[in-house]
Scaffold this motif. Structure first.
Motif, mmCIF file in Angstrom:
data_model
loop_
_atom_site.group_PDB
_atom_site.id
_atom_site.type_symbol
_atom_site.label_atom_id
_atom_site.label_comp_id
_atom_site.label_asym_id
_atom_site.label_seq_id
_atom_site.Cartn_x
_atom_site.Cartn_y
_atom_site.Cartn_z
ATOM 1 N N TRP A 398 0.803 -1.221 0.000
ATOM 2 C CA TRP A 398 0.000 0.000 0.000
ATOM 3 C C TRP A 398 0.838 1.276 0.000
ATOM 4 N N LEU A 399 2.142 1.143 0.239
ATOM 5 C CA LEU A 399 2.997 2.328 0.231
ATOM 6 C C LEU A 399 4.099 2.229 -0.816
ATOM 7 N N VAL A 400 4.912 1.175 -0.733
ATOM 8 C CA VAL A 400 6.081 1.081 -1.608
ATOM 9 C C VAL A 400 5.671 0.820 -3.058
ATOM 10 N N GLU A 401 4.856 -0.219 -3.281
ATOM 11 C CA GLU A 401 4.473 -0.560 -4.660
ATOM 12 C C GLU A 401 3.674 0.549 -5.341
ATOM 13 N N PRO A 402 2.676 1.165 -4.681
ATOM 14 C CA PRO A 402 2.011 2.304 -5.349
ATOM 15 C C PRO A 402 2.958 3.454 -5.660
ATOM 16 N N CYS A 403 3.902 3.708 -4.790
ATOM 17 C CA CYS A 403 4.875 4.771 -5.073
ATOM 18 C C CYS A 403 5.758 4.401 -6.263
ATOM 19 N N MET A 404 6.151 3.133 -6.352
ATOM 20 C CA MET A 404 6.930 2.686 -7.507
ATOM 21 C C MET A 404 6.105 2.783 -8.789
ATOM 22 N N ASP A 405 4.807 2.474 -8.711
ATOM 23 C CA ASP A 405 3.935 2.619 -9.887
ATOM 24 C C ASP A 405 3.834 4.077 -10.323
ATOM 25 N N ILE A 406 3.796 4.982 -9.350
ATOM 26 C CA ILE A 406 3.753 6.409 -9.701
ATOM 27 C C ILE A 406 5.024 6.811 -10.438
ATOM 28 N N LEU A 511 -8.348 9.043 -22.177
ATOM 29 C CA LEU A 511 -8.742 9.816 -20.989
ATOM 30 C C LEU A 511 -8.131 9.227 -19.721
ATOM 31 N N LEU A 512 -8.158 7.913 -19.602
ATOM 32 C CA LEU A 512 -7.567 7.267 -18.428
ATOM 33 C C LEU A 512 -6.055 7.489 -18.379
ATOM 34 N N LYS A 513 -5.416 7.419 -19.548
ATOM 35 C CA LYS A 513 -3.977 7.635 -19.564
ATOM 36 C C LYS A 513 -3.617 9.056 -19.139
ATOM 37 N N SER A 514 -4.448 10.019 -19.518
ATOM 38 C CA SER A 514 -4.169 11.399 -19.117
ATOM 39 C C SER A 514 -4.360 11.612 -17.614
ATOM 40 N N GLN A 515 -5.183 10.808 -16.983
ATOM 41 C CA GLN A 515 -5.434 10.937 -15.544
ATOM 42 C C GLN A 515 -4.806 9.796 -14.741
ATOM 43 N N GLU A 516 -3.891 9.071 -15.364
ATOM 44 C CA GLU A 516 -3.308 7.915 -14.675
ATOM 45 C C GLU A 516 -2.543 8.329 -13.420
ATOM 46 N N LEU A 517 -1.820 9.434 -13.467
ATOM 47 C CA LEU A 517 -1.072 9.901 -12.300
ATOM 48 C C LEU A 517 -2.012 10.298 -11.161
ATOM 49 N N THR A 518 -3.139 10.900 -11.539
ATOM 50 C CA THR A 518 -4.132 11.264 -10.516
ATOM 51 C C THR A 518 -4.684 10.022 -9.833
ATOM 52 N N PHE A 519 -5.028 9.019 -10.653
ATOM 53 C CA PHE A 519 -5.543 7.782 -10.067
ATOM 54 C C PHE A 519 -4.494 7.102 -9.189
ATOM 55 N N ALA A 520 -3.229 7.200 -9.578
ATOM 56 C CA ALA A 520 -2.176 6.587 -8.759
ATOM 57 C C ALA A 520 -2.081 7.258 -7.393
ATOM 58 N N PHE A 521 -2.153 8.586 -7.384
ATOM 59 C CA PHE A 521 -2.106 9.287 -6.098
ATOM 60 C C PHE A 521 -3.361 9.032 -5.268
ATOM 61 N N VAL A 522 -4.519 8.945 -5.927
ATOM 62 C CA VAL A 522 -5.754 8.622 -5.192
ATOM 63 C C VAL A 522 -5.657 7.238 -4.569
ATOM 64 N N GLY A 523 -5.020 6.302 -5.267
ATOM 65 C CA GLY A 523 -4.886 4.952 -4.722
ATOM 66 C C GLY A 523 -3.989 4.884 -3.501
ATOM 67 N N VAL A 524 -2.942 5.720 -3.457
ATOM 68 C CA VAL A 524 -2.010 5.666 -2.335
ATOM 69 C C VAL A 524 -2.400 6.641 -1.218
ATOM 70 N N PRO A 526 -5.131 6.914 0.828
ATOM 71 C CA PRO A 526 -5.577 6.350 2.118
ATOM 72 C C PRO A 526 -4.441 5.813 2.971
ATOM 73 N N ALA A 527 -3.470 5.169 2.343
ATOM 74 C CA ALA A 527 -2.344 4.640 3.109
ATOM 75 C C ALA A 527 -1.534 5.774 3.718
ATOM 76 N N PHE A 528 -1.296 6.834 2.937
ATOM 77 C CA PHE A 528 -0.578 7.977 3.481
ATOM 78 C C PHE A 528 -1.377 8.669 4.581
ATOM 79 N N GLY A 529 -2.704 8.705 4.449
ATOM 80 C CA GLY A 529 -3.535 9.286 5.506
ATOM 81 C C GLY A 529 -3.414 8.516 6.812
ATOM 82 N N ILE A 530 -3.429 7.197 6.725
ATOM 83 C CA ILE A 530 -3.267 6.372 7.926
ATOM 84 C C ILE A 530 -1.898 6.608 8.558
ATOM 85 N N VAL A 531 -0.853 6.653 7.737
ATOM 86 C CA VAL A 531 0.500 6.887 8.256
ATOM 87 C C VAL A 531 0.599 8.264 8.896
ATOM 88 N N TYR A 532 -0.024 9.252 8.279
ATOM 89 C CA TYR A 532 0.029 10.616 8.826
ATOM 90 C C TYR A 532 -0.668 10.702 10.179
#
Length: 662
Positions: A398-406, A511-524, A526-532
Motif C-alpha cells: 500500500w505504500l512502496v508498490e504504489p509509489c513505484m507505480d507512480i 482519458l484514463l492515460k491522461s489521468q493515470e497519475l491522478t488515479f495513482a495518487f488517489v490509490g495511495v 488512504p495509506a498515506f492518511g493512515i500513516v500521517y
C-alpha cells in the motif's frame, strides 16, 4: 519551583552598588589618600563582611548574624568613644564601609523575609490544590480514604488502649466509647478518632439523632425504614462524605493561612521602593546609619509581625531591629508555621501512605499478568507474527508498490494502453475499409477515383453506399440472403459497430492515460492518511504526553494558562479594599507575587534561552511584579501578555480554553 530565584530578580535593583560608590565619592580625595594607608582591623573586617554580603539573597545566616553583631558593636564603640577607632580626623572611608554593610544587611533581611513568606505561600497553595483535587472527585476521595485507612485504624487502636488503661479491663466496654463526647449532636470518640475533623461544631448536622418512633403501626414502620436508611448511609456513604468534608476543611484552612502570609508578602513587596529611596538619601557625614534605613528596619519588623506599613508608627530604632528580625522574629515565624501544619495535619500524607495500596496491589497484578502472558505465549507469538506480516504487507503493497507505480507512470509517459491498443483499432478500421471497397467494386462497379473517395469516407465513418445496398436487399430478405448481398452488408455493419466500439474505448483509454497519475495518487492517499494520523499521534505522545514537548508541553502550558487566568481574576475581582485609590491591596499583591513567581520559573526553565520570546515574556513578568504599578496598569500588562504570547504558547488551542477566554 525555587522561590529564591524570583526573590533574587525582585531585589536585583537593590543590589546595585550605586550607594557604595556614592558614599565613597563623598570622601574628599585628600582625605581618602590620607586614610587609604591607615588600614585598621575594623576596616579590614568591614571589607570582608562587605565581600561576603555581595549577594544578599544567598547569604548564610551565620554571615548575616556576624555582620549585624559587628555593626552593632562598632556603632556602640563609636558612640562611647565619640571618635572613630582610627587616629586623626574622622575616617570617612570607614563610615562609607559601615553604611555599605548596613545597606547590604537591610537588603539581605528584606530578601530573607520575602523568601520565607513566598515559600510558605507557595507551599500552602500547592497543598490546598492537592486537597482540592482530592475533593473534586469521588474516586479520589475513596482512594484517599483507602490510603489513610491504616492510619485511622491506628488512631482508633490508640483510643482503645487509652480507654483500657483508664478503666479496669473487666469494666471496659465498647459501648462507653460509642457514647457522645459532650452532647447528642457530636460524634462518638471512635468516630472522632477515625475522622478528627468531626469534633467541629460545623459538622454537628451529620450526627443529629433520629426522631423517636411515634405511636401507631404506620409511624413505627416509617421509623424502622428511616433507621435502616440511616444505618445504610452511615456505613456506606457517610465515610466518603466525612472524608470529602475533611479535605474541604483542610483546603479552606490552608487557604486562610495562605491569605495571611500573602498579605504580609504584599506589604513586604511595597517596601522595596522605600528601601531603595533610603539608599539614595544623603545625610550628615557623621551618621553611620541614615535615619531612613533605621526607620525601614522598624517598619520591616512590624510588617513581619503582621502590621500594615501605613499603620505602623515610624521610629528610628537602629540595627537592633535587624538583630531581632534575624535572631527571633523570622525563626519564630518559620517554627510557628511548621508547628501549625504538623499539629493540624494540613500537609498531604507521606509518600509511603499514598503508595502503600500500589505496593500491595501491583505485585500480585504484575505476577498474574506475567503468568497469563506466559500461559498464552503461543497465541501471543502468533499474534505478533500476524501483526508483523500485516505491517509488512501494508508498507509494501500500500505504500512502496504504489509509489513505484507512480514513478513508473511518470517515466513511461503514458505510452502503453490501458484498455485497448492503438494498433488493434487501426487494424479493425483497415479491415472495414477493405470490406467496403471490395463490396463497392464488385456490386457497385466504382472506378478508381470513386473507390479512393469511398476509402476516405470509410475512414471518417461514412459507409452510405453499403447502407443503400442493405436498404435495397432488406426489401426481399429471403431472396437477398440466397442470391443477394444482405449477409455481406450486415457483416460490414457489424464490423462498423466493432470499429465504433474500439474507437470509443480508445477515447476512454486516452482519458484514463491522461489521468493515470491522478488515479495513482488517489490509490495511495488512504495509506498515506493512515500513516500521517498514526505518526502525528505518536509524535504528540512522544513530545507532549509527559510535559517535555515544546515550551514545556501541553501540561506546563495549561498550568501557565491557569496562572494567567488567576492573575487576571485577581486584578479584576480581587479584594478591593486598596489603601490608595486604585493601588492594589496587600492580599492581592501577595497573591500576585505567588503567581508571578510561577510565571518566572516557567519562563526561565522552558522558554528558549537568549531568545526574544523569553526576554519579552520575562519583561512582562517583571512588570507584573512591580509594586509601583496600580491595578489598571497591571491589567493592561495581562492583556498584552494574552495578546502577545497567547498564540505562540498555544493557549487558545488548549482544551476548554476557548470558552474560558471569552
Amino acid at each position: 519551583m525555587n522561590p529564591s530565584v524570583f526573590i533574587q530578580h525582585y531585589t536585583a535593583p537593590l543590589n546595585q552598588d550605586i550607594h557604595i560608590l556614592g558614599a565613597l565619592n563623598n570622601v574628599p580625595s585628600r582625605d581618602f589618600v590620607a586614610t587609604a594607608f591607615q588600614d585598621t582591623a575594623w576596616k579590614q573586617k568591614l571589607r570582608r563582611l562587605l565581600a561576603s554580603l555581595e549577594n544578599p539573597v544567598a547569604v548564610s545566616r551565620k554571615v548575616l548574624k556576624d555582620a549585624i553583631e559587628f555593626s552593632i558593636q562598632l556603632q556602640e564603640t563609636i558612640q562611647i568613644s565619640g571618635l572613630p577607632p582610627s587616629a586623626g580626623d574622622k575616617d570617612r572611608e570607614q563610615q562609607a564601609l559601615q553604611r555599605a554593610v548596613a545597606n547590604k544587611v537591610a537588603v539581605a533581611l528584606y530578601a530573607n523575609a520575602m523568601d520565607v513568606f513566598l515559600s510558605e505561600s507557595i507551599e500552602l497553595e500547592d497543598e490546598a490544590e492537592w486537597w482540592e483535587d482530592v475533593e473534586r472527585s469521588w474516586v479520589n476521595v475513596f482512594w484517599y480514604l483507602l490510603q489513610t485507612f491504616p492510619v485511622r485504624c491506628i488512631n482508633v487502636w490508640k483510643v482503645v488502649l487509652n480507654a483500657v488503661q483508664r478503666e479496669h479491663r473487666s469494666a471496659f466496654t465498647f459501648a462507653a466509647l460509642s457514647q457522645p463526647l459532650r452532647s447528642p449532636f457530636q460524634p462518638s470518640i471512635l468516630l472522632a478518632s477515625l475522622f478528627p475533623h468531626t469534633t467541629s461544631q460545623a459538622l454537628s448536622s451529620l450526627f443529629l439523632p433520629l426522631t423517636p418512633p411515634s405511636v401507631g403501626c404506620l409511624h413505627t414502620l416509617r421509623s424502622a425504614v428511616m433507621r435502616c436508611l440511616h444505618s445504610l448511609w452511615r456505613f456506606t456513604i457517610m465515610p466518603l462524605e466525612l472524608t470529602r468534608t475533611e479535605c474541604h476543611l483542610k483546603k479552606r484552612e490552608l487557604r486562610n493561612m495562605r491569605d495571611e502570609r500573602a498579605t504580609i508578602l504584599g506589604n513586604l513587596g511595597t517596601l522595596r521602593q522605600s528601601l531603595a529611596d533610603s539608599f539614595q538619601s544623603l545625610h550628615d557625614e557623621d551618621e553611620y546609619l541614615v535615619p531612613e534605613l533605621s526607620i525601614f528596619a522598624g517598619v520591616l519588623k512590624g510588617v513581619i509581625q503582621g502590621k500594615a506599613p501605613d499603620k505602623f508608627e515610624s521610629r528610628a530604632s537602629g540595627l537592633s531591629d535587624f538583630r531581632d528580625i534575624q535572631n527571633d522574629i523570622l525563626p519564630s515565624c518559620i517554627t510557628a508555621y511548621a508547628t501549625t501544619l504538623e499539629e493540624r495535619q494540613l500537609r498531604r500524607p507521606s509518600q509511603f501512605v499514598l503508595l502503600w495500596p500500589k505496593f500491595l496491589l501491583v505485585p500480585p497484578l504484575v505476577a498474574y499478568t506475567i503468568s497469563s502472558l506466559y500461559a498464552s505465549r503461543a497465541s501471543l507469538a502468533q499474534m505478533a507474527l500476524d501483526a508483523h506480516e500485516t505491517v509488512k504487507s501494508f508498507i509494501l503493497r500500500w505504500l512502496v508498490e504504489p509509489c513505484m507505480d507512480i514513478i513508473h507512470t511518470v517515466r513511461a509517459r503514458g505510452e502503453d494502453g490501458v484498455i485497448v491498443q492503438k494498433e488493434g483499432v487501426t487494424a479493425d478500421l483497415e479491415s472495414l475499409e477493405r470490406m467496403t471497397v471490395s463490396l463497392a467494386k464488385e456490386h457497385l462497379h466504382y472506378g478508381s477515383d470513386e473507390l479512393a473517395e469511398l476509402s476516405k469516407q470509410v475512414k471518417l465513418g461514412d459507409i452510405t453506399p453499403v447502407l443503400k445496398l442493405y436498404e435495397n436487399d432488406i426489401r426481399s430478405p429471403l431472396k437477398s440472403v440466397i442470391t443477394g448481398n444482405l449477409l455481406r452488408t450486415l457483416f460490414i455493419q457489424v464490423q462498423k459497430a466493432k470499429v465504433d466500439i474500439d474507437q470509443a474505448l480508445f477515447g476512454i483509454d486516452k482519458l484514463l492515460k491522461s489521468q493515470e497519475l491522478t488515479f495513482a495518487f488517489v490509490g495511495v492517499a488512504p495509506a498515506f492518511g493512515i500513516v500521517y494520523l498514526l505518526g502525528g499521534y505518536l509524535s504528540r505522545v512522544w513530545t507532549g504526553g509527559r510535559g517535555q514537548g515544546r515550551y514545556g508541553g501541553k501540561h506546563k502550558r495549561t498550568s501557565v494558562w491557569f496562572v494567567m487566568r488567576r492573575i487576571e481574576r485577581l486584578l479584576t475581582s480581587g479584594p478591593q479594599h486598596a489603601t490608595y485609590g486604585q493601588r492594589i491591596s496587600p492580599l492581592t499583591a501577595g497573591l500576585l507575587l505567588v503567581s508571578v513567581a510561577y510565571l518566572r520559573a516557567y519562563g526561565e526553565k522552558y522558554l528558549p534561552s537568549r531568545s526574544r520570546l523569553r526576554e519579552g515574556f520575562l519583561e512582562d513578568v517583571e512588570d507584573l511584579s512591580n509594586p509601583n504599578l496600580d491595578r489598571h496598569e497591571k491589567r493592561m500588562v495581562i492583556e498584552r501578555m494574552w495578546r502577545s504570547w497567547g498564540y505562540t504558547l498555544g493557549w487558545g488551542r488548549l482544551e476548554g480554553s476557548e470558552k474560558l477566554m471569552m
